[in-house]
Design an enzyme around this catalytic site. Structure first.
Site, PDB file in Angstrom:
ATOM      1  N   SER A 169       0.818  -1.217   0.000  1.00 42.04           N
ATOM      2  CA  SER A 169       0.000   0.000   0.000  1.00 42.04           C
ATOM      3  C   SER A 169       0.852   1.267   0.000  1.00 42.04           C
ATOM      4  CB  SER A 169      -0.930   0.004   1.218  1.00 42.04           C
ATOM      5  OG  SER A 169      -1.787  -1.114   1.192  1.00 42.04           O
TER       6      SER A 169
ATOM      7  N   HIS B 190       0.721   4.388   4.393  1.00 44.68           N
ATOM      8  CA  HIS B 190       0.076   5.110   3.293  1.00 44.68           C
ATOM      9  C   HIS B 190       0.599   6.539   3.218  1.00 44.68           C
ATOM     10  CE1 HIS B 190      -3.707   2.324   3.715  1.00 44.68           C
ATOM     11  NE2 HIS B 190      -2.608   1.674   3.346  1.00 44.68           N
TER      12      HIS B 190
END
Length: 322
Positions: free
Chosen positions: A177, A229
């Site tokens: 991610s 993230h």
């Protein structure tokens, strides 16, 4: 409106049209092979992790019936109470290189900052990330080539791991991610640094911002590492200014310009400035982050509200990591 104004505007329109044609021609020169290779590598690593996990043999409960999809044999999934994403156990992920603060800091296993981005917690996790990677990464590689996009992907994954390790000390972290958010960040900075060559700016900017905001908002749910993230996004955003500026039109068509018109610089001044500032910020940020990490600094001790960036407690769930 004067005739010379019409001619000037017509010339500008022709230049933009020529640049669009150039961009299309250049896109066709690149064949995306690195991003598909990354996808295959991630899938292969998941298969390996499931094979090593071998739930029927290693299930702590000692009961094969609690493994999910027993017909898959050694590839069956851990009980859903242990892993609701249909994947291996946390101990297997730790063995294969999951990001774990204690092992990185106290056992000097810095390689986990890289290996963790090739591991996934389950089938759901893997499918979501690989579909996103195919949708975003292949197009970017076609536009800018495998060297630049591969660099952004890997460095963004690394940057996400560094920020994650600084804030998360009691859980493991895996997944691509951070690298994916790096590609999103690079798309945003690419739009900014090449702002003058795009005729339709508002629509792609709005769409991209909505996608980024929604994905970051999902990160406040429990069991989602939003620090990876954010770290990946910031790394990719800065790298986009460094690696993804497009040459100004005059440089591209310099051979077709009149002799009295010359363009000495390949990029515009603001592109050079953004690239230089971003490179300095990137090097400084990663250097400071690594020094803090290997000195055992726990970032949450210095930013008590930062924990809400990765999980916001509600009446439906807690954020204690259980």
């Amino acid at each position: 409106m004067r005739a010379d104004d019409l001619e000037s505007r017509g010339g500008k329109a022709r230049e933009q049209s020529s640049f669009a044609a150039y961009a299309i021609d250049r896109d066709s020169q690149w064949t995306s092979w690195l991003i598909p290779l990354f996808i295959v590598a991630n899938v292969a690593m998941f298969v390996v992790s499931m094979s090593i996990n071998n739930c029927p043999k290693h299930n702590n409960s000692g009961s094969e019936g609690k493994c999910v999809a027993r017909f898959l044999g050694r590839f069956s999934f851990e009980p859903l109470r242990d892993n609701p994403l249909f994947g291996p156990s946390s101990s297997t992920l730790q063995k294969l290189g999951a990001l774990e603060w204690t092992k990185v800091v106290h056992k000097h296993q810095g390689w986990r900052l890289i290996t963790c981005i090739w591991l996934h917690a389950g089938v759901i996790h893997l499918i979501a990330n690989m579909l996103s990677l195919a949708f975003i990464g292949i197009r970017l590689e076609q536009q800018f080539g495998f060297v630049r996009i591969g660099t952004i992907y890997l460095l963004s994954g690394f940057g996400g791991s560094v920020l994650s390790a600084l804030f998360i000390q009691h859980n493991i972290s895996v997944g691509a991610s951070g690298a994916l958010f790096g590609l999103l960040g690079a798309m945003l900075s690419e739009l900014f640094t090449n702002w003058t060559i795009y005729t339709n700016k508002a629509a792609p900017l709005f769409t991209l911002l909505v996608i980024i905001i929604i994905n970051l908002a999902i990160g406040i749910l429990p069991h989602v590492d939003n620090f990876a993230h954010i770290g990946g996004f910031l790394t990719g955003f800065l790298l986009g200014f460094v690696l993804l500026p497009r040459p100004q039109f005059g440089w591209i068509e310099r051979r077709n310009l009149p002799a009295d018109i010359s363009v000495k610089s390949k990029y515009k001044t603001y592109q050079y400035a953004l690239g230089l500032v971003s490179l300095v910020l990137l090097i400084a940020g990663l250097s400071v982050g690594l020094v803090m990490l290997f000195r055992g600094v726990k970032a949450n001790d210095h930013c008590h509200w930062c924990r809400y960036l990765t999980c916001v407690p509600t009446s439906k769930w807690k954020c204690d990591g259980t």
